[in-house]
Design a protein around this motif. Structure first.
Motif, PDB file in Angstrom:
ATOM      1  N   THR A 248       0.836  -1.188   0.000  1.00 33.26           N
ATOM      2  CA  THR A 248       0.000   0.000   0.000  1.00 33.26           C
ATOM      3  C   THR A 248       0.872   1.239   0.000  1.00 33.26           C
ATOM      4  N   ASP A 251      -0.022   7.309   0.085  1.00 35.91           N
ATOM      5  CA  ASP A 251      -1.257   8.015  -0.284  1.00 35.91           C
ATOM      6  C   ASP A 251      -2.486   7.192   0.052  1.00 35.91           C
ATOM      7  N   GLU A 252      -2.384   5.895  -0.299  1.00 34.42           N
ATOM      8  CA  GLU A 252      -3.537   5.025  -0.030  1.00 34.42           C
ATOM      9  C   GLU A 252      -3.806   4.918   1.462  1.00 34.42           C
ATOM     10  N   GLY A 254      -3.053   7.150   3.753  1.00 36.97           N
ATOM     11  CA  GLY A 254      -3.626   8.431   4.187  1.00 36.97           C
ATOM     12  C   GLY A 254      -5.096   8.527   3.823  1.00 36.97           C
ATOM     13  N   ASP A 255      -5.408   8.077   2.622  1.00 39.28           N
ATOM     14  CA  ASP A 255      -6.794   8.104   2.154  1.00 39.28           C
ATOM     15  C   ASP A 255      -7.670   7.235   3.048  1.00 39.28           C
ATOM     16  N   ARG A 256      -7.111   6.077   3.448  1.00 35.75           N
ATOM     17  CA  ARG A 256      -7.904   5.166   4.269  1.00 35.75           C
ATOM     18  C   ARG A 256      -8.159   5.766   5.655  1.00 35.75           C
ATOM     19  N   SER A 258      -8.418   8.811   6.340  1.00 40.55           N
ATOM     20  CA  SER A 258      -9.382   9.908   6.238  1.00 40.55           C
ATOM     21  C   SER A 258     -10.811   9.376   6.169  1.00 40.55           C
ATOM     22  N   ARG A 259     -10.959   8.084   5.871  1.00 34.94           N
ATOM     23  CA  ARG A 259     -12.308   7.537   5.760  1.00 34.94           C
ATOM     24  C   ARG A 259     -12.756   6.829   7.039  1.00 34.94           C
TER      25      ARG A 259
END
Ligand SMILES: [Zn+2]
Ligand SMILES: [Zn+2]
Ligand SMILES: [Zn+2]
Length: 495
Positions: A248, A251-252, A254-256, A258-259
């Protein structure tokens, strides 16, 4: 259907044995309640004759606890706990204790309720809370330890918010190491919403960083990941495959993060400070109004008003709109099968009566009246196990109930846990008709290959389901008539 006789004999035996299990379960609770009452009576007699010296180490509670513990061969701490619980039953929550003796709640539920009430110091408030809890327990159908605890927490929060708030502050945060014979555990104590977010992050991260060939159990992967994150160590899939798909990017990740969302359901009046109505944290349970306002005030909290009228819009789609999805999860709070505490937002949202993909208007509606959260296991069981049925009924007061019917033929009813949080939901007019042709589940979708499930059995399930609905409708109609008569004549029949 060649083995009708054999199967009906077996199911009669199942029905009878299951009835006995339910009876014994209630009797166990009742016996525990009677035991507490006796302990309380002895304590009261000894207290009355004891020298008035509350500095003595060997006070009545200690000695009585030790005596009972020795006679039934349990630890002295367990004995002292029994005496304390008996005092709660006698002096603080006698109405809840009566519910225990009547088999309405289990001993563990009683214990959880006593603990929730422990911070109340005012006798009048205690009496009012005791009465409220007991009335609610008796009116709500099946009570689990989780739902009983939430009931208590709600009334304590609403009657004595300051006590809850102080208790929340005192309980505090911390990191503890506990050990027993088998191992050692690290416990991080913090606000429930913080702990839940951390747990979500650990689960999501561990799942993303490992592939199906990782040799560890799911629990071990999460533990290894959490320890690696806390100690600055490395964590990776151990499959040994250089092409491992579980890599991973930053970015991925960090994106996760944020969710990661923790859902809190609160009344607008609570957030405005106009009322001290309690609120709800998905995956945790009831919180007091101050706590809800603290969360609302924090940066990073997103407040979304729930448009109740939108919740019943466009019921012909299979997927509920955001309002319907939120309303259905919020009002149930957990998986709707009695006793299951799986968080609503971690559950599937199930069409209680199956949606008909070919004729949406004829099947179960995508409407809060027909949507309920179910954990994956209960969703699979309900969908594929013969004889396991459920129904969702809205009573005349707009309270949503779930009735679960099990293969032995027994059924159990439970009120939607958070009916008090969204009292208007069940009163919204539905914009759909009754299901006349519920959708049919494809047995090929069953989780176990080769599990036979014939169309005949499915039809049987549907017949039983509609028969149950009809029976409930009859009961409701009779009740409505009785109410109307009561309004007219002001007395119970016969007139
Ligand atoms: Zn791998
Ligand atoms: Zn469940
Ligand atoms: Zn509806």
């Amino acid at each position: 259907m060649t083995n009708t006789v054999a199967s009906s004999t077996a199911s009669d035996a199942d029905f009878d044995d299951m009835a006995e299990i339910r009876r014994l379960w209630a009797e166990e609770a009742s016996l525990a309640g009677r035991r507490l009452a006796l302990v309380g009576a002895i304590a009261a007699r000894r207290d009355a004759t004891a020298a008035d010296d509350d500095t003595a180490l060997l006070n009545c509670t200690t000695v009585l606890g030790a005596e009972i513990a020795a006679l039934v061969a349990v630890g002295k701490e367990a004995g002292a706990h029994m005496v304390d619980l008996a005092a709660d039953a006698r002096d603080r929550i006698p109405a809840v204790a009566a519910a225990l003796r009547d088999g309405v709640i289990s001993l563990s539920t009683f214990r959880a309720i006593a603990l929730e009430c422990a911070a109340i110091t005012d006798a009048e408030i205690m009496a009012a809370v005791d009465a409220e809890i007991a009335t609610d327990l008796r009116a709500g159908g099946a009570v689990s330890t989780g739902s009983g605890r939430d009931t208590a927490r709600r009334f304590v929060a609403e009657y004595d918010a300051d006590a809850v708030r102080e208790r929340r502050a005192v309980r505090g945060k911390g990191v503890n190491v506990t050990q027993d014979g088998d191992g050692v555990a690290l416990t991080v104590s913090a606000h429930p919403e913080q702990v839940l977010a951390a747990a979500q992050a650990i689960r999501a991260d561990a799942a993303a960083q490992t592939c199906a060939d990782d040799s560890r159990s799911v629990g071990a992967r999460r533990a290894d990941l959490a320890i690696a994150r806390l100690t600055g160590g490395a964590f990776a899939c151990d499959c040994g495959n250089p092409e491992c798909p579980a890599s991973t990017s930053a970015d991925e990740i960090g994106d996760r993060f944020s969710r990661i969302v923790v859902h809190v359901v609160a009344d607008a009046s609570t957030l405005d400070g106009e009322s001290n109505k309690a609120a709800w944290v998905d995956g945790y349970g009831v919180i007091d109004a101050h706590h809800a306002r603290d969360i609302a005030a924090r940066p990073g909290t997103l407040i979304r008003p729930l448009d109740m009228s939108a919740a019943t819009a466009r019921p012909s789609d299979y997927r509920p709109n955001a309002a319907a999805d939120t309303a259905a999860r919020a009002v149930h709070g957990t998986c709707t099968v009695p006793g299951c505490d799986r968080a609503a937002w971690s559950s599937d949202l199930d069409h209680v009566t199956e949606f008909n993909h070919h004729r949406p208007e004829a099947g179960g509606a995508t409407c809060p009246c027909n949507l309920g959260p179910k954990c994956r296991l209960h969703h699979l069981i309900k969908t594929f196990v013969d004889g396991w049925l459920d129904m969702q009924v809205t009573d005349a007061n707009g309270v949503i109930w779930t009735e679960t019917i099990t293969p032995s033929g027994h059924s159990v009813r439970a009120r939607a846990r958070n009916h008090w949080l969204l009292p208007g939901l069940g009163l919204l007019p539905c914009r759909h008709g009754a299901p006349v042709e519920p959708g049919v589940v494809d047995p090929a979708d069953a989780p176990v290959r080769g599990q036979s499930r014939t169309a005949a059995k499915h039809a049987y399930r549907m017949r039983l389901r509609s028969r149950r609905r009809y029976a409930v409708a009859c009961v409701q109609a009779a009740e409505a008539v009785r109410k109307a008569e009561l309004e007219c004549y002001g007395t119970e029949p016969p007139f």
